[in-house]
Design an enzyme around this catalytic site. Structure first.
Site, short mmCIF file in Angstrom:
data_model
loop_
_atom_site.label_atom_id
_atom_site.label_comp_id
_atom_site.label_asym_id
_atom_site.label_seq_id
_atom_site.Cartn_x
_atom_site.Cartn_y
_atom_site.Cartn_z
CE LYS A 13 -2.21 -0.01 3.74
NZ LYS A 13 -1.88 0.98 4.74
NE ARG A 88 -4.14 1.32 11.50
CZ ARG A 88 -2.95 1.58 10.95
NH1 ARG A 88 -2.74 2.71 10.32
NH2 ARG A 88 -1.99 0.70 10.99
NE ARG A 127 8.30 -7.05 5.44
CZ ARG A 127 7.42 -6.08 5.65
NH1 ARG A 127 6.87 -5.47 4.63
NH2 ARG A 127 7.11 -5.72 6.87
NE ARG A 160 9.87 -4.59 10.47
CZ ARG A 160 8.96 -3.82 9.86
NH1 ARG A 160 9.33 -3.05 8.86
NH2 ARG A 160 7.70 -3.84 10.21
NE ARG A 171 2.83 -6.04 11.02
CZ ARG A 171 3.86 -6.17 10.18
NH1 ARG A 171 4.74 -7.15 10.36
NH2 ARG A 171 4.02 -5.35 9.18
P1 AMP Z 1 1.30 2.01 10.14
O1 AMP Z 1 2.65 2.39 9.63
O2 AMP Z 1 0.16 2.59 9.32
O3 AMP Z 1 1.13 0.53 10.37
O4 AMP Z 1 1.16 2.69 11.57
C1 AMP Z 1 2.08 2.41 12.61
C2 AMP Z 1 1.39 2.60 13.96
O5 AMP Z 1 0.92 3.93 14.10
C3 AMP Z 1 0.15 1.73 14.15
O6 AMP Z 1 0.47 0.46 14.64
C4 AMP Z 1 -0.61 2.54 15.20
O7 AMP Z 1 -0.07 2.38 16.48
C5 AMP Z 1 -0.34 3.97 14.76
N1 AMP Z 1 -1.37 4.44 13.78
C6 AMP Z 1 -1.20 4.76 12.49
N2 AMP Z 1 -2.34 5.16 11.93
C7 AMP Z 1 -3.29 5.09 12.91
C8 AMP Z 1 -4.68 5.34 12.96
N3 AMP Z 1 -5.36 5.75 11.89
N4 AMP Z 1 -5.33 5.14 14.14
C9 AMP Z 1 -4.66 4.75 15.24
N5 AMP Z 1 -3.36 4.47 15.26
C10 AMP Z 1 -2.66 4.64 14.10
#
Ligand code: AMP
Length: 235
Positions: A13, A88, A127, A160, A171
């Site tokens: 994405k 989200r 990965r 990782r 996840r």
């Molecule tokens: P990502 O890189 O999009 O997986 O985001 C990394 C982390 O940031 C996630 O695991 C959440 O802890 C936080 N995060 C990112 N976007 C959101 C969102 N829309 N709502 C809540 N937490 C978020």
């Protein structure tokens, strides 16, 4: 055009959003990137968000909604944007709608990059990364020539922690919960589409580009949901 891009971890994405935004001069708005930057800079928001991010939990709605409201007001969003990692939760969907209504810039498409669970599991758990130069590898499609050693710099190639089987499973489960609340919201508005993300990066990109430019012919995507009174507009 204004887009919400949905997709599980490992669907590519971020890569697709970055390429599309570069090509179309749109803003790539990733809440994950904004939060990581805030953590690195040690801001108040960053310090609060870090606790949740480190625990693999969502940051509270109020915090991310405030961040996104500020970000979407910036000039670079006027030409179009792709939201990556937001919304989200249902509360985030509703808040986003209210924010964009005030700005007269509604979301025009919610595109879901779909990848079957098994394929995601293979992608993520295969990965590997160089500890030194961050070069990416994959044990099936692109392993280092010598096991555990980076081709580029000779650094250690490692996995990782969150790409190990149990965290990967968590996840993917977490993501399925996100889709279950966000997808119906956009289906009801008649702007939800699915794109087959289980193909090469260039093939997926080609279809996404056609789609956001308003050409709907293509084999990799499908419109889903309840037809809405308002037609999907092309810009
Ligand atoms: P990502 O890189 O999009 O997986 O985001 C990394 C982390 O940031 C996630 O695991 C959440 O802890 C936080 N995060 C990112 N976007 C959101 C969102 N829309 N709502 C809540 N937490 C978020």
């Amino acid at each position: 055009m204004r887009i919400v891009l949905l997709g599980p971890p490992g669907a590519g994405k971020g890569t697709q959003a970055r390429r599309l935004c570069e090509e179309l001069s749109w803003a790539h708005v990733s809440t994950g990137d904004i939060l990581r930057d805030a953590v690195k800079r040690g801001t108040v928001v960053g310090r609060e968000a870090k606790r949740y991010m480190d625990a693999g939990q969502l940051v509270p709605d109020a915090v991310v909604i405030k961040i996104i409201a500020q970000r979407l007001k910036r000039k670079d969003c006027a030409n179009g944007f792709i939201l990556d990692g937001f919304p989200r939760t249902l509360a985030q969907c509703e808040a986003l709608e209210a924010i964009l209504e005030k700005l007269a810039m509604p979301i025009e498409r919610a595109i879901h990059l779909t990848v079957p669970r098994q394929a995601l599991f293979r992608r993520l758990s295969g990965r590997r990364l160089c500890r030194q130069c961050q070069a990416p590898y994959h044990m099936e499609s692109h392993p280092p020539k010598k096991e555990g050693v980076c081709d580029a710099c000779g650094g250690e190639v490692y996995q990782r922690d969150d790409d190990k089987p149990e965290p990967v499973r968590k996840r993917i489960d977490d993501y399925e919960r996100v889709v279950a609340s966000v997808a119906p919201f956009y289906m009801k508005r008649g702007i939800y589409l699915e794109v087959d993300g289980d193909r090469t990066i260039p093939r997926v990109y080609e279809d996404l580009l056609k789609l956001v430019k308003g050409k709907r012919r293509g084999r990799g995507f499908q419109r889903r949901g309840v037809p809405s009174a308002a037609p999907v507009r092309h810009s």
